[in-house]
Enzyme design. Structure first.
Site, PDB file in Angstrom:
ATOM      1  N   CYS A   4     -16.415 128.698  36.295  1.00  0.00           N
ATOM      2  CA  CYS A   4     -15.269 128.702  35.389  1.00  0.00           C
ATOM      3  C   CYS A   4     -14.433 129.958  35.628  1.00  0.00           C
ATOM      4  O   CYS A   4     -14.944 131.082  35.513  1.00  0.00           O
ATOM      5  CB  CYS A   4     -15.762 128.644  33.946  1.00  0.00           C
ATOM      6  SG  CYS A   4     -14.450 128.908  32.744  1.00  0.00           S
ATOM      7  N   ASP A  30      -0.978 136.273  31.039  1.00  0.00           N
ATOM      8  CA  ASP A  30      -0.901 135.110  31.926  1.00  0.00           C
ATOM      9  C   ASP A  30      -0.280 135.545  33.255  1.00  0.00           C
ATOM     10  O   ASP A  30       0.693 136.292  33.305  1.00  0.00           O
ATOM     11  CB  ASP A  30      -0.060 134.005  31.272  1.00  0.00           C
ATOM     12  CG  ASP A  30      -0.258 132.657  31.950  1.00  0.00           C
ATOM     13  OD1 ASP A  30      -0.845 131.757  31.302  1.00  0.00           O
ATOM     14  OD2 ASP A  30       0.148 132.504  33.120  1.00  0.00           O
ATOM     15  N   ASN A  86      -3.322 123.689  25.107  1.00  0.00           N
ATOM     16  CA  ASN A  86      -3.288 122.442  25.863  1.00  0.00           C
ATOM     17  C   ASN A  86      -4.708 121.903  25.935  1.00  0.00           C
ATOM     18  O   ASN A  86      -5.648 122.651  26.229  1.00  0.00           O
ATOM     19  CB  ASN A  86      -2.752 122.696  27.279  1.00  0.00           C
ATOM     20  CG  ASN A  86      -1.323 123.206  27.259  1.00  0.00           C
ATOM     21  OD1 ASN A  86      -0.532 122.809  26.413  1.00  0.00           O
ATOM     22  ND2 ASN A  86      -0.994 124.093  28.185  1.00  0.00           N
ATOM     23  N   HIS A  99      -8.468 128.108  25.524  1.00  0.00           N
ATOM     24  CA  HIS A  99      -7.613 129.300  25.442  1.00  0.00           C
ATOM     25  C   HIS A  99      -6.353 128.958  24.664  1.00  0.00           C
ATOM     26  O   HIS A  99      -5.904 127.809  24.638  1.00  0.00           O
ATOM     27  CB  HIS A  99      -7.251 129.827  26.833  1.00  0.00           C
ATOM     28  CG  HIS A  99      -6.640 128.806  27.738  1.00  0.00           C
ATOM     29  ND1 HIS A  99      -7.390 127.879  28.428  1.00  0.00           N
ATOM     30  CD2 HIS A  99      -5.348 128.553  28.063  1.00  0.00           C
ATOM     31  CE1 HIS A  99      -6.598 127.110  29.144  1.00  0.00           C
ATOM     32  NE2 HIS A  99      -5.344 127.477  28.929  1.00  0.00           N
TER      33      HIS A  99
END
Ligand code: AMP
Ligand code: ZN
Length: 113
Positions: A4, A30, A86, A99
């Site tokens: 991951c 990000d 999302n 997240h």
């Protein structure tokens, strides 16, 4: 989770621009920002996505939102911000570690995106 991306970032095995960390939460900028402030807030515990949240692990989600309030204050987002999650393929999730996108630093539109 061995494979991951965000577990590796949380472990420090992959570099990130960390903005916040506590016992439950890790937050970093990000890599492809969509707003002047674009921070990913994630539980240290591997939870794949919003649909895997349940009574046994929801504390980790609550801790994310406590962190979001702190980070937003530290980032000077006093006039507001947007939090996006999302979930799954139709939700546009590309990294399967839960997240929350914290977006701000600009007046965002009234629609979802
Ligand atoms: P999502 O599409 O909701 O799963 O969001 C995944 C986010 O992770 C995207 O906004 C990517 O730009 C971001 N991302 C992917 N790899 C990295 C990385 N190594 N460091 C920081 N952000 C990343
Ligand atoms: Zn993970």
């Amino acid at each position: 989770m061995d494979d991951c991306l965000f577990c590796k970032i949380i472990a420090g095995d992959i570099p990130s621009t960390k903005v916040y960390e506590d016992d439950y939460v890790f937050a970093f900028r990000d890599i492809n920002p969509q707003a002047p402030v674009h921070i990913l807030v994630t539980p240290k515990k591997h939870i794949c996505c919003a649909r895997a949240v349940n009574a046994d692990n929801s504390l980790h989600v609550a801790k994310c939102f406590e962190a979001i309030a702190k980070i937003a204050k530290d980032e000077g987002l006093d006039n507001g911000y947007r939090v996006i999650n999302n979930c799954g393929e139709d939700g546009g999730q590309t990294v399967m570690h839960l997240h929350f996108h914290l977006l701000g630093g600009v007046k965002l539109g009234e629609k979802v995106i």
